[in-house]
Scaffold this active site. Structure first.
Site, mmCIF file in Angstrom:
data_model
loop_
_atom_site.group_PDB
_atom_site.id
_atom_site.type_symbol
_atom_site.label_atom_id
_atom_site.label_comp_id
_atom_site.label_asym_id
_atom_site.label_seq_id
_atom_site.Cartn_x
_atom_site.Cartn_y
_atom_site.Cartn_z
ATOM 1 N N GLU A 29 -43.119 -33.003 -51.009
ATOM 2 C CA GLU A 29 -41.917 -32.953 -50.187
ATOM 3 C C GLU A 29 -41.271 -34.329 -50.044
ATOM 4 O O GLU A 29 -40.066 -34.433 -49.830
ATOM 5 C CB GLU A 29 -42.280 -32.384 -48.799
ATOM 6 C CG GLU A 29 -41.173 -31.570 -48.189
ATOM 7 C CD GLU A 29 -41.612 -30.839 -46.922
ATOM 8 O OE1 GLU A 29 -42.438 -31.376 -46.166
ATOM 9 O OE2 GLU A 29 -41.112 -29.723 -46.687
ATOM 10 N N HIS B 96 -64.247 -25.244 -64.943
ATOM 11 C CA HIS B 96 -64.382 -24.024 -65.732
ATOM 12 C C HIS B 96 -63.117 -23.200 -65.598
ATOM 13 O O HIS B 96 -63.136 -21.981 -65.659
ATOM 14 C CB HIS B 96 -65.610 -23.249 -65.275
ATOM 15 C CG HIS B 96 -66.878 -23.981 -65.578
ATOM 16 N ND1 HIS B 96 -67.779 -23.543 -66.520
ATOM 17 C CD2 HIS B 96 -67.368 -25.141 -65.112
ATOM 18 C CE1 HIS B 96 -68.784 -24.409 -66.582
ATOM 19 N NE2 HIS B 96 -68.566 -25.381 -65.742
ATOM 20 N N LYS C 252 -33.901 -21.436 -46.386
ATOM 21 C CA LYS C 252 -33.713 -20.977 -45.011
ATOM 22 C C LYS C 252 -32.311 -20.417 -44.812
ATOM 23 O O LYS C 252 -32.129 -19.361 -44.222
ATOM 24 C CB LYS C 252 -33.929 -22.135 -44.035
ATOM 25 C CG LYS C 252 -35.362 -22.613 -43.922
ATOM 26 C CD LYS C 252 -35.466 -23.548 -42.715
ATOM 27 C CE LYS C 252 -36.697 -24.411 -42.770
ATOM 28 N NZ LYS C 252 -36.693 -25.437 -41.709
#
Lengths: 424, 424
Positions: free
Chosen positions: A279, A300, A414
């Site tokens: 961010e 793995h 948003k």
């Protein structure tokens, strides 16, 4: 203190180091973009002297005495730091251990099942709530708090709820502050000069951490020392070196940084780091994409890609000098499984061999590998890590000429969401 | 069945689609590199007809009746699939729910604390163990099994241990098979023609899943139908389209694919996917780096980077048409928190608006966004997802001209580690 080893990546050249020192100066002198949000730098030294800090510890002690469950409502920076600390210092299965209050994090998503499940786990238990939101209007925690508030009032009297619900929010304004003042909930302050992802050592992170039984004095004390140590304008400052080495990698096309961490209890420290760096740096079509890899589990899994896939990866490997627990591998007479070659060794020696072997393999595969060496998984190390990563992040962003403290892109989803939901 | 929507990424051009169809033909005709490891394609149709499948269900029923804890020992493909299924279909907190046996995964790392903690949680509980390793020499599970074996023999008689320890391993050779035969543990077979990361629908994944209370008949039935559906040589085959679209993105410099998934219970499906793709594709300096992002939690974290950071990202967004649970947001008279604009809506409608809003924002930010639409979080969907992702992975690898079924790079860290540990 944290040691930083860049042998596996190469030392940065002088000009990059000079740039990093300039960036650190900008950060310290509060002369760069977003400087009004650098309150986290003085925080570890100053905050423990305040009355509010005392109150955080008192309320945490009350929660430990009276609550069997603490529900923490918050999203992003309002939950990642505390969750990271609790999982690192208590364990990822802390809610199954006896003693401490269980701590559940809600309001960080929109999954109804998650809420039902936590409420089922609250049955017949004494519940406290800590709702964390600067504004009170962020949809996920606001919605979570509406639902949990209704639940609390269905179980407890209004007077009891006043005692059991604690709001961490703006000092003066916003929906949550208004609601808390009207009802009389106790409140703690999200400082104006510290953004969400840098807020773990404010009441945002400290109250849940202390309620879970973490000694926050030790955290703050180590953080204050770390702040001084990692602010040194010197090429042997490990935070500065980390920023300079990862930037060198980035300029050579290593656009992804994988933090490889030792064991499940460090998963959310990596998540906290991913938020801090993703961010802060991811702006203006720039930035190193942060990813994580658990050692040895994910060797793995992602190991193959790191080793031999698209060559876009640099790695920062986190390791502990001392483990959380010791366990000596015993020899068996028959050696049925052929493992006697590790008999007499402590598990952590085996882990360190795996980490060293991995480093060698990845370096041979052309991956620059940095090593971040921590003493042991304790409060002091947590405090050091917070300041190490925060200061290095500020340096990295200023080297890339982006503001480390805003997040303009997050607003876009948003806005769309509010429109789709018909919010006026 | 899974729907695939590529409006947000653009349809692949004809030549890429043709390539994808060629790759699918190679996969189906077993004429490509690694074709000896494509047994997973016929598995969902054939395996439920076998005696072994019946035995898996019988042993699972015995575990559900007699065990309060099942410890599953395995690493990589030997635990990720079962863990993903259990978290998706039961929940990430399944071990705190009453009823089912608790299921703990060990032997996937080298953290002594993890082992101590699980053993502490086993106190006074009836314990069964399922150890999963083709060879028995992979260090992490072998070491985990040595420690857990000692624990079991300290608690139970040799006769009891014979009943309580079940090995999933090679049909004839290897250290674990030898040990199991000598002592008389019951065994299930890891087929020779199916590699670890494609093995979730063999006893490797099915026994723990069934023991946790998942209806594996429903999983296998859906998987068999999905196998047929996603093997169609047609441009409306969603698995084929997914492979073609992500390859198109890759050729345009989108070297990272983020799978964004809706809620905590899908975290380990994303981890399973990361292994499947990372280990299959990441070879010869090629491959799309797989990463994940939880919606909406990580939109307040990685969201900023996806939106506006280094433009190397493509996104595949997983969403459910029906949620695991419904919860209607209620109106409040005072509307203290200003949330009445979502009152009357189900939480899942809010989540879908968040996902749609996110898609729009990311597409506007230049990120190609694919949408993978699932019906609901149930057994059938899990079975469909396994075949969808496995077939698409085979296609992707053959388009990139790499062997989807080997992992030469993983050997390197092991070799170094063995040398450092003094293994002869």
């Amino acid at each position: 203190m944290i040691k930083f080893n860049c042998e596996g990546a190469g030392r940065p050249d002088i000009s990059t180091l000079t740039e990093a020192i300039e960036a650190l100066k900008t950060l310290k002198s509060k002369s760069g973009e977003g400087a009004e949000f650098t309150g986290w730098m003085e925080l570890p030294g100053d905050y423990p002297k305040t009355e509010e800090y005392k109150a955080v510890k008192e309320v945490a002690a009350e929660i430990r005495e009276k609550a069997q469950v603490l529900i923490v409502i918050g999203i992003g920076g309002s939950y990642l730091g505390a969750r990271a600390a609790i999982e690192m210092l208590k364990s990822s299965r802390h809610n199954q251990e006896p003693g401490n209050p269980q701590v559940y994090f809600l309001g960080n998503g929109l999954d109804a099942f998650d809420i039902y499940q936590v409420l089922r786990l609250c049955e017949d238990k004494s519940v406290y709530v800590n709702v964390i939101s600067k504004s009170g209007t962020t949809l996920e925690p606001a919605l979570g708090f509406r639902i949990i508030r209704e639940y609390m009032y269905s179980r407890y009297s209004a007077e009891e709820c006043k005692q059991r619900i604690i709001a961490t929010t703006d000092k003066a304004k916003g929906v949550l502050k208004g609601l808390a003042d009207e009802v009389g909930y106790r409140t703690f302050v999200v400082p104006d000069d510290i953004g969400g992802r840098y807020s773990v050592l404010t009441p945002v992170g400290l109250l849940p951490m202390a309620a879970a039984g973490i000694d926050i004095d030790k955290v703050m004390d180590a953080a204050a020392k770390a702040q001084a140590e990692y602010s040194r304008e010197s090429s042997d400052n490990p935070a500065l070196l980390y920023a300079a080495v990862r930037e060198t990698g980035y300029r050579r096309g290593k656009t992804v940084e994988i933090q490889s961490y030792p064991g499940e209890s460090m998963r959310f420290m990596a998540e906290w780091w991913k938020q801090l760096y993703g961010e802060s740096e991811g702006k203006g079509r720039k930035g190193i994409f942060p990813a994580s890899c658990q050692i040895t589990a994910d060797l793995h899994s992602l190991g193959q890609f790191i080793q031999d896939g698209e060559p876009i990866i640099q790695e920062s490997m986190v390791r502990f000098e001392e483990p959380a627990a010791k366990l000596e591998v015993k020899a068996t007479e028959a050696n049925e499984d052929g493992l006697n070659y590790v008999a007499g060794k402590d598990m952590n020696q085996v882990l360190l061999a795996a980490q060293k072997g991995t480093m060698e393999a990845h370096i041979a595969g052309g991956v620059p590998v940095m090593e971040i060496v921590l003493e042991r998984p304790d409060e002091a190390t947590f405090g050091e890590m917070v300041l190490f990563y925060e200061i290095a992040c500020g340096i990295s962003c200023y080297m890339q000429k982006v503001n480390p403290f805003n997040q303009p892109g997050v607003e876009d989803y948003k806005k769309n969401m509010f429109r789709l939901l018909g919010k006026k």
